[in-house]
Design a protein around this motif. Structure first.
Motif, short mmCIF file in Angstrom:
data_model
loop_
_atom_site.label_atom_id
_atom_site.label_comp_id
_atom_site.label_asym_id
_atom_site.label_seq_id
_atom_site.Cartn_x
_atom_site.Cartn_y
_atom_site.Cartn_z
N PRO A 10 2.27 -0.38 -24.36
CA PRO A 10 1.33 -1.00 -23.53
C PRO A 10 2.01 -2.09 -22.31
CG PRO A 10 0.27 -0.71 -25.66
CD PRO A 10 1.79 -0.52 -25.70
N ALA A 11 3.05 -2.67 -22.78
CA ALA A 11 3.62 -3.82 -22.14
C ALA A 11 4.53 -3.32 -21.20
CB ALA A 11 4.59 -4.83 -22.92
N GLY A 12 5.18 -2.23 -21.39
CA GLY A 12 6.06 -1.56 -20.57
C GLY A 12 5.32 -0.73 -19.36
N PHE A 13 4.13 -0.03 -19.74
CA PHE A 13 3.15 0.40 -18.64
C PHE A 13 2.65 -0.64 -17.68
CE2 PHE A 13 -0.66 2.31 -17.07
CZ PHE A 13 -0.45 3.22 -16.63
N ARG A 14 2.25 -1.87 -18.33
CA ARG A 14 1.87 -3.03 -17.53
C ARG A 14 3.10 -3.42 -16.69
NH1 ARG A 14 -0.66 -4.76 -22.25
NH2 ARG A 14 1.00 -6.09 -22.55
N ALA A 15 4.26 -3.34 -17.25
CA ALA A 15 5.43 -3.58 -16.10
C ALA A 15 5.56 -2.65 -14.97
CB ALA A 15 6.77 -3.93 -16.93
N LEU A 16 5.49 -1.25 -15.46
CA LEU A 16 5.36 -0.33 -14.20
C LEU A 16 4.34 -0.56 -13.03
CD1 LEU A 16 6.17 3.03 -16.12
CD2 LEU A 16 7.83 1.61 -14.90
N ARG A 17 3.04 -0.59 -13.79
CA ARG A 17 1.74 -0.99 -12.98
C ARG A 17 2.00 -2.22 -11.95
NH1 ARG A 17 -1.52 1.85 -10.64
NH2 ARG A 17 -2.57 2.60 -12.64
N GLU A 18 2.44 -3.17 -12.57
CA GLU A 18 2.88 -4.38 -11.68
C GLU A 18 3.71 -4.34 -10.77
OE1 GLU A 18 3.71 -7.41 -14.82
OE2 GLU A 18 1.74 -7.47 -15.47
N GLU A 19 4.86 -3.63 -10.99
CA GLU A 19 5.95 -3.23 -10.03
C GLU A 19 5.30 -2.61 -9.01
OE1 GLU A 19 10.38 -1.48 -9.22
OE2 GLU A 19 9.27 -1.55 -11.35
N TYR A 20 4.50 -1.26 -9.09
CA TYR A 20 3.79 -0.42 -8.30
C TYR A 20 2.72 -1.39 -7.31
CZ TYR A 20 0.99 3.21 -6.46
OH TYR A 20 0.27 4.05 -5.60
N GLU A 21 1.99 -2.26 -7.95
CA GLU A 21 1.21 -2.80 -7.26
C GLU A 21 1.90 -3.89 -6.39
OE1 GLU A 21 -1.72 -4.42 -10.06
OE2 GLU A 21 -2.67 -2.57 -10.28
N ALA A 22 2.92 -4.44 -6.70
CA ALA A 22 3.91 -5.60 -6.02
C ALA A 22 4.33 -4.77 -4.77
CB ALA A 22 4.87 -5.99 -6.83
N LEU A 23 4.80 -3.48 -4.91
CA LEU A 23 5.32 -2.94 -3.71
C LEU A 23 4.31 -2.22 -2.86
CD1 LEU A 23 8.13 -0.94 -5.73
CD2 LEU A 23 8.47 -2.82 -4.00
N PHE A 24 3.46 -1.49 -3.29
CA PHE A 24 2.34 -0.85 -2.49
C PHE A 24 1.35 -1.90 -1.77
CE2 PHE A 24 -1.50 1.26 -1.96
CZ PHE A 24 -0.93 2.66 -1.23
N ALA A 25 1.03 -2.98 -2.54
CA ALA A 25 0.23 -4.04 -2.10
C ALA A 25 0.64 -5.18 -1.42
CB ALA A 25 -0.92 -4.22 -2.85
N GLY A 26 2.00 -5.45 -1.79
CA GLY A 26 2.38 -6.58 -1.29
C GLY A 26 3.70 -6.31 -0.21
N ARG A 58 11.86 3.37 3.54
CA ARG A 58 12.29 4.84 2.64
C ARG A 58 12.54 4.18 1.39
NH1 ARG A 58 14.39 5.79 7.66
NH2 ARG A 58 16.51 5.10 7.01
N GLU A 59 13.07 3.34 1.16
CA GLU A 59 13.44 2.68 -0.43
C GLU A 59 12.23 2.46 -1.07
OE1 GLU A 59 16.20 -0.64 0.05
OE2 GLU A 59 17.77 0.77 1.02
N ILE A 60 11.26 1.56 -0.59
CA ILE A 60 10.09 1.35 -1.22
C ILE A 60 9.21 2.45 -1.43
CG2 ILE A 60 7.87 0.13 -0.91
CD1 ILE A 60 9.48 -2.17 0.39
N ASP A 61 9.10 3.42 -0.48
CA ASP A 61 8.29 4.55 -0.64
C ASP A 61 8.85 5.44 -1.78
OD1 ASP A 61 6.51 3.83 1.15
OD2 ASP A 61 7.16 5.20 2.68
N ARG A 62 10.04 5.64 -1.92
CA ARG A 62 10.70 6.46 -3.02
C ARG A 62 10.69 5.68 -4.24
NH1 ARG A 62 15.19 7.39 0.56
NH2 ARG A 62 16.16 5.21 -0.09
N ARG A 63 10.54 4.43 -4.55
CA ARG A 63 10.31 3.71 -5.63
C ARG A 63 8.88 3.86 -6.03
NH1 ARG A 63 12.83 2.63 -10.58
NH2 ARG A 63 11.57 0.83 -11.16
N ILE A 64 8.08 3.85 -5.13
CA ILE A 64 6.42 3.84 -5.29
C ILE A 64 6.27 5.33 -5.80
CG2 ILE A 64 4.36 4.08 -4.14
CD1 ILE A 64 5.16 1.85 -2.29
#
Length: 166
Positions: A10-26, A58-64
């Motif tokens: 669960p902690a690992g999934f939260r970390a993935l979700r937080e990184e995704y949201e930071a990139l996508f929304a921030g 492009r880098e951000i979109d690939r990571r997202i």
């Protein structure tokens, strides 16, 4: 295309979700503003802000996209809910000893949260595959590029378990 499940805590999934949201929304929206501003300044061929911005986008979109695929394939597994805590399974923290009595403590986690320097190894790594299902006192041979090495399981612990099995 059928991907194998991406086991993750669960902690690992939260970390993935937080990184995704930071990139996508921030970071991505701010970068789009910079690119739009740089494009409005004229000649794009000599505009470093524009060129760097497009490359970074492009880098951000690939990571997202990567994070979205990993989260979609994720099988969140809570190690504290493991029914057989007497054996090594996903999420176990295991104390191992080699033939020279050198101890090593590892926690079996998902690929996305593995960090060998911190003692978190992928559940799919050679060492993890070798010790899966082992109980305290079992000796397992790990086949590594440098050769085979024997490890004895000294202790097994799971999150939320107040006592160590040893």
């Amino acid at each position: 295309m059928s991907e194998r499940p991406n086991f993750i805590t669960p902690a690992g999934f939260r970390a993935l979700r937080e990184e995704y949201e930071a990139l996508f929304a921030g970071e991505r929206p701010k970068l789009l503003e910079t690119i739009a501003w740089a494009a409005a300044n004229g000649d794009r061929s000599e505009n470093a802000d524009y060129q760097y911005g497009r490359r970074r986008l492009r880098e951000i979109d690939r990571r997202i996209n990567f994070l979205a695929r990993r989260m979609k394939a994720a099988k969140v597994t809570d190690p504290a809910a493991q029914p057989d805590k007497d054996r090594v399974w996903f999420g176990a923290t295991v104390t191992l000893a080699d033939v020279d009595d050198n101890e090593r403590v590892v926690t079996l986690v998902g690929e996305d949260e593995a960090d060998a320097g911190a003692g978190r190894i992928s559940f799919e790594s050679p060492l993890a595959r070798a010790i899966r299902g082992a109980a305290v006192g079992d000796t397992r041979t790990v086949r590594l590029p440098a050769g085979a090495k024997d490890y004895e399981v000294m202790a097994i612990a799971y999150p939320g378990l107040s006592r160590r099995l040893s």
